[in-house]
Design a protein around this motif. Sequence first.
Motif, PDB file in Angstrom:
ATOM      1  N   SER B  22       0.766  -1.287   0.007  1.00 45.44           N
ATOM      2  CA  SER B  22       0.094   0.021   0.037  1.00 45.44           C
ATOM      3  C   SER B  22       0.829   1.287   0.016  1.00 45.44           C
ATOM      4  O   SER B  22       0.895   1.995   1.091  1.00 45.44           O
ATOM      5  CB  SER B  22      -0.821   0.080   1.278  1.00 45.44           C
ATOM      6  OG  SER B  22      -0.388   0.144   2.425  1.00 45.44           O
ATOM      7  N   PRO B  23       1.706   1.395  -1.132  1.00 50.26           N
ATOM      8  CA  PRO B  23       2.321   2.630  -1.365  1.00 50.26           C
ATOM      9  C   PRO B  23       1.613   3.988  -1.238  1.00 50.26           C
ATOM     10  O   PRO B  23       0.916   4.065  -1.930  1.00 50.26           O
ATOM     11  CB  PRO B  23       3.288   2.498  -2.257  1.00 50.26           C
ATOM     12  CG  PRO B  23       2.593   1.498  -3.260  1.00 50.26           C
ATOM     13  CD  PRO B  23       1.710   0.762  -2.320  1.00 50.26           C
ATOM     14  N   THR B  48       7.636  12.181  -1.421  1.00 46.19           N
ATOM     15  CA  THR B  48       8.085  11.258  -0.254  1.00 46.19           C
ATOM     16  C   THR B  48       7.196   9.796  -0.425  1.00 46.19           C
ATOM     17  O   THR B  48       6.209   9.838  -0.794  1.00 46.19           O
ATOM     18  CB  THR B  48       7.475  11.721   1.045  1.00 46.19           C
ATOM     19  OG1 THR B  48       6.179  12.132   0.873  1.00 46.19           O
ATOM     20  CG2 THR B  48       8.398  13.023   1.472  1.00 46.19           C
ATOM     21  N   LEU B  49       7.745   8.728   0.075  1.00 47.31           N
ATOM     22  CA  LEU B  49       6.856   7.417  -0.237  1.00 47.31           C
ATOM     23  C   LEU B  49       6.804   6.735   1.170  1.00 47.31           C
ATOM     24  O   LEU B  49       7.780   6.570   1.821  1.00 47.31           O
ATOM     25  CB  LEU B  49       7.708   6.700  -1.182  1.00 47.31           C
ATOM     26  CG  LEU B  49       7.046   5.028  -1.495  1.00 47.31           C
ATOM     27  CD1 LEU B  49       6.080   5.101  -2.228  1.00 47.31           C
ATOM     28  CD2 LEU B  49       8.196   4.196  -1.964  1.00 47.31           C
ATOM     29  N   GLU B  50       5.591   6.434   1.482  1.00 44.16           N
ATOM     30  CA  GLU B  50       5.121   5.546   2.661  1.00 44.16           C
ATOM     31  C   GLU B  50       4.874   4.260   2.424  1.00 44.16           C
ATOM     32  O   GLU B  50       3.760   4.256   1.571  1.00 44.16           O
ATOM     33  CB  GLU B  50       4.162   6.465   3.316  1.00 44.16           C
ATOM     34  CG  GLU B  50       4.848   7.548   4.424  1.00 44.16           C
ATOM     35  CD  GLU B  50       3.682   8.550   4.934  1.00 44.16           C
ATOM     36  OE1 GLU B  50       4.083   9.670   5.023  1.00 44.16           O
ATOM     37  OE2 GLU B  50       2.574   8.117   5.214  1.00 44.16           O
ATOM     38  N   LEU B  99       7.596   4.407 -11.057  1.00 44.72           N
ATOM     39  CA  LEU B  99       8.598   4.128 -10.179  1.00 44.72           C
ATOM     40  C   LEU B  99       8.664   2.542  -9.896  1.00 44.72           C
ATOM     41  O   LEU B  99       7.378   1.945  -9.786  1.00 44.72           O
ATOM     42  CB  LEU B  99       8.428   4.750  -8.900  1.00 44.72           C
ATOM     43  CG  LEU B  99       8.681   6.390  -9.146  1.00 44.72           C
ATOM     44  CD1 LEU B  99       8.015   7.088  -7.610  1.00 44.72           C
ATOM     45  CD2 LEU B  99       9.955   6.728  -9.296  1.00 44.72           C
ATOM     46  N   TYR B 100       9.706   1.775 -10.037  1.00 42.90           N
ATOM     47  CA  TYR B 100       9.817   0.779  -9.728  1.00 42.90           C
ATOM     48  C   TYR B 100      10.679   0.214  -8.587  1.00 42.90           C
ATOM     49  O   TYR B 100      11.503   0.763  -8.223  1.00 42.90           O
ATOM     50  CB  TYR B 100      10.313  -0.221 -11.008  1.00 42.90           C
ATOM     51  CG  TYR B 100       9.582   0.125 -12.158  1.00 42.90           C
ATOM     52  CD1 TYR B 100       9.947   1.015 -13.114  1.00 42.90           C
ATOM     53  CD2 TYR B 100       8.307  -0.847 -12.670  1.00 42.90           C
ATOM     54  CE1 TYR B 100       9.174   1.189 -14.198  1.00 42.90           C
ATOM     55  CE2 TYR B 100       7.918  -0.413 -13.886  1.00 42.90           C
ATOM     56  CZ  TYR B 100       8.132   0.421 -14.711  1.00 42.90           C
ATOM     57  OH  TYR B 100       7.497   0.707 -15.696  1.00 42.90           O
ATOM     58  N   ASP B 101      10.308  -1.038  -7.834  1.00 46.03           N
ATOM     59  CA  ASP B 101      11.217  -1.355  -6.871  1.00 46.03           C
ATOM     60  C   ASP B 101      12.284  -2.367  -7.441  1.00 46.03           C
ATOM     61  O   ASP B 101      12.132  -2.412  -8.613  1.00 46.03           O
ATOM     62  CB  ASP B 101      10.406  -2.130  -5.524  1.00 46.03           C
ATOM     63  CG  ASP B 101       9.394  -3.105  -6.050  1.00 46.03           C
ATOM     64  OD1 ASP B 101       8.786  -3.757  -5.169  1.00 46.03           O
ATOM     65  OD2 ASP B 101       9.472  -3.384  -7.334  1.00 46.03           O
ATOM     66  N   ALA B 102      12.915  -2.868  -6.489  1.00 48.40           N
ATOM     67  CA  ALA B 102      14.007  -3.718  -7.196  1.00 48.40           C
ATOM     68  C   ALA B 102      13.752  -4.745  -8.096  1.00 48.40           C
ATOM     69  O   ALA B 102      14.162  -5.112  -8.990  1.00 48.40           O
ATOM     70  CB  ALA B 102      15.120  -4.276  -5.872  1.00 48.40           C
ATOM     71  N   VAL B 124       4.661   2.803  -7.993  1.00 51.92           N
ATOM     72  CA  VAL B 124       3.781   4.086  -8.220  1.00 51.92           C
ATOM     73  C   VAL B 124       4.157   4.791  -9.384  1.00 51.92           C
ATOM     74  O   VAL B 124       5.248   4.430  -9.803  1.00 51.92           O
ATOM     75  CB  VAL B 124       3.744   5.063  -6.880  1.00 51.92           C
ATOM     76  CG1 VAL B 124       3.148   4.694  -5.646  1.00 51.92           C
ATOM     77  CG2 VAL B 124       5.337   5.231  -6.363  1.00 51.92           C
ATOM     78  N   SER B 125       3.323   5.811  -9.588  1.00 49.85           N
ATOM     79  CA  SER B 125       3.726   6.835 -10.653  1.00 49.85           C
ATOM     80  C   SER B 125       3.453   8.163 -10.323  1.00 49.85           C
ATOM     81  O   SER B 125       2.737   8.430  -9.367  1.00 49.85           O
ATOM     82  CB  SER B 125       2.602   6.520 -12.066  1.00 49.85           C
ATOM     83  OG  SER B 125       3.061   5.444 -12.594  1.00 49.85           O
ATOM     84  N   ILE B 126       4.558   9.096 -10.739  1.00 51.12           N
ATOM     85  CA  ILE B 126       4.373  10.541 -10.224  1.00 51.12           C
ATOM     86  C   ILE B 126       4.357  11.040 -11.651  1.00 51.12           C
ATOM     87  O   ILE B 126       4.720  11.181 -12.667  1.00 51.12           O
ATOM     88  CB  ILE B 126       5.474  10.997  -9.561  1.00 51.12           C
ATOM     89  CG1 ILE B 126       6.887  10.635 -10.091  1.00 51.12           C
ATOM     90  CG2 ILE B 126       5.174  10.667  -8.135  1.00 51.12           C
ATOM     91  CD1 ILE B 126       8.062  11.217  -9.238  1.00 51.12           C
ATOM     92  N   VAL B 127       3.667  12.406 -11.560  1.00 52.07           N
ATOM     93  CA  VAL B 127       3.444  13.370 -12.905  1.00 52.07           C
ATOM     94  C   VAL B 127       4.093  14.375 -12.661  1.00 52.07           C
ATOM     95  O   VAL B 127       3.954  15.167 -11.648  1.00 52.07           O
ATOM     96  CB  VAL B 127       1.928  13.647 -12.865  1.00 52.07           C
ATOM     97  CG1 VAL B 127       1.362  14.242 -14.025  1.00 52.07           C
ATOM     98  CG2 VAL B 127       1.165  11.899 -13.186  1.00 52.07           C
ATOM     99  N   VAL B 128       4.846  14.896 -13.582  1.00 57.51           N
ATOM    100  CA  VAL B 128       5.547  16.192 -13.765  1.00 57.51           C
ATOM    101  C   VAL B 128       4.933  17.152 -14.772  1.00 57.51           C
ATOM    102  O   VAL B 128       4.766  16.668 -16.096  1.00 57.51           O
ATOM    103  CB  VAL B 128       6.908  16.116 -14.010  1.00 57.51           C
ATOM    104  CG1 VAL B 128       7.620  17.560 -14.017  1.00 57.51           C
ATOM    105  CG2 VAL B 128       7.671  15.236 -12.841  1.00 57.51           C
ATOM    106  N   SER B 129       4.212  18.076 -14.516  1.00 55.79           N
ATOM    107  CA  SER B 129       3.705  18.786 -15.672  1.00 55.79           C
ATOM    108  C   SER B 129       4.440  20.093 -15.933  1.00 55.79           C
ATOM    109  O   SER B 129       4.951  20.780 -14.967  1.00 55.79           O
ATOM    110  CB  SER B 129       2.330  19.461 -15.144  1.00 55.79           C
ATOM    111  OG  SER B 129       2.310  20.326 -14.015  1.00 55.79           O
TER     112      SER B 129
END
Lengths: 186, 165
Positions: B22-23, B48-50, B99-102, B124-129
């Motif tokens: 549950s990231p 930040t990733l939790e 974003l990928y983990d190992a 997860v994915s992050i968006v840069v606009s």
Amino acid sequence: MLRFVILVFCGLFCQLNADEGSARVLLAKQIHNKYLVEGMDIVVKYSLFNVGDSAATNLQVVDNGFRAEDFDVVSGQLQFKLDRLAPSANTSQTVVVRPRKFGYFNFTAAEVSYSGSEGSSVVLTGLSSDPGQGVIIAARDYDKQFSSHFLDWAAFAVMTLPSLGIPFVLWYSSKSKYEALLLKKD
Amino acid sequence: LTFSVALVVCGLVGLSAGTCTSPKVSASSYTPADSQVLAAIPFIAEFTLECGNGEKPALYADVGGALVPVSTSMDGAKHQVSWVKTLKEAAKGDVTVPLYDADGYTQLRRARDKGEEATVTPLVSIVVSYPGSYSGPLFNSEHFALFLSALVFYLAFSSKSKLLA
């Protein structure tokens, strides 16, 4: 005797190859700006290249060249760490800073520290490429050259109005008087 | 006996994998609004990733087709993904960075090395606009002033010629 010579030779050869398999990380620091202007962004890019044979672990990059009293960090981190960089791999980090003062500024090198091989306790260090000295132009001088100056030209247009307007008004008044006279005659 | 050994081994593997459950990611991105003095446009995303299970996995990002490791701040709280594009290449719009983990990284690398299309789901994915940036005035004010004064001169000269003709 010959065997002894061969043994010594092998020993020397092995010693030369002792450091094979160590990581070697190169750090490049580049400024991606056309001009450096006080109060406007400076884009700094740090590129890490592992040209060694094994993965570098526990990399830490520190750049103390942008002091807090002289620069504002707009985005990005000037000190960061990376868990692992594989051999022949590269990565980069971009930071945007804004200078608070103008004048000559010496862009100093950043430092990188890493472990040469996985689980090694030896910490290797390196310095980045040195961008050298640059001139941060004062905001006032930059505006003088590059701003749009629309207000200045509008003021100029207003100032030229009398020299254009007065002859025109004189001519128009005499023309309308002359036409009125002509109409009166008819 | 072999079955129980296999179970224990699987359990150990599961523990050491360190997958993030549950990231939750909170990201802030920066692109410049004024690029008059820049030679390249930076795209910076700090996040930040939790993880639900408190893991801090090593992250890899897919930036423009290349898989790069994600850097972490010294205190380990924030991560950063960033790249630069020349003024000509920088296009307006949103860029999604998966974003990928190992594990995902190794799967993706293997698939790409074989040359086949990878269907690895990112952590997860992050968006840069990038809404575009101001790169200078369209036309200079001195050109506009020149054009305006030429227009006034033409009007005056033509009306004078009409009068004298």
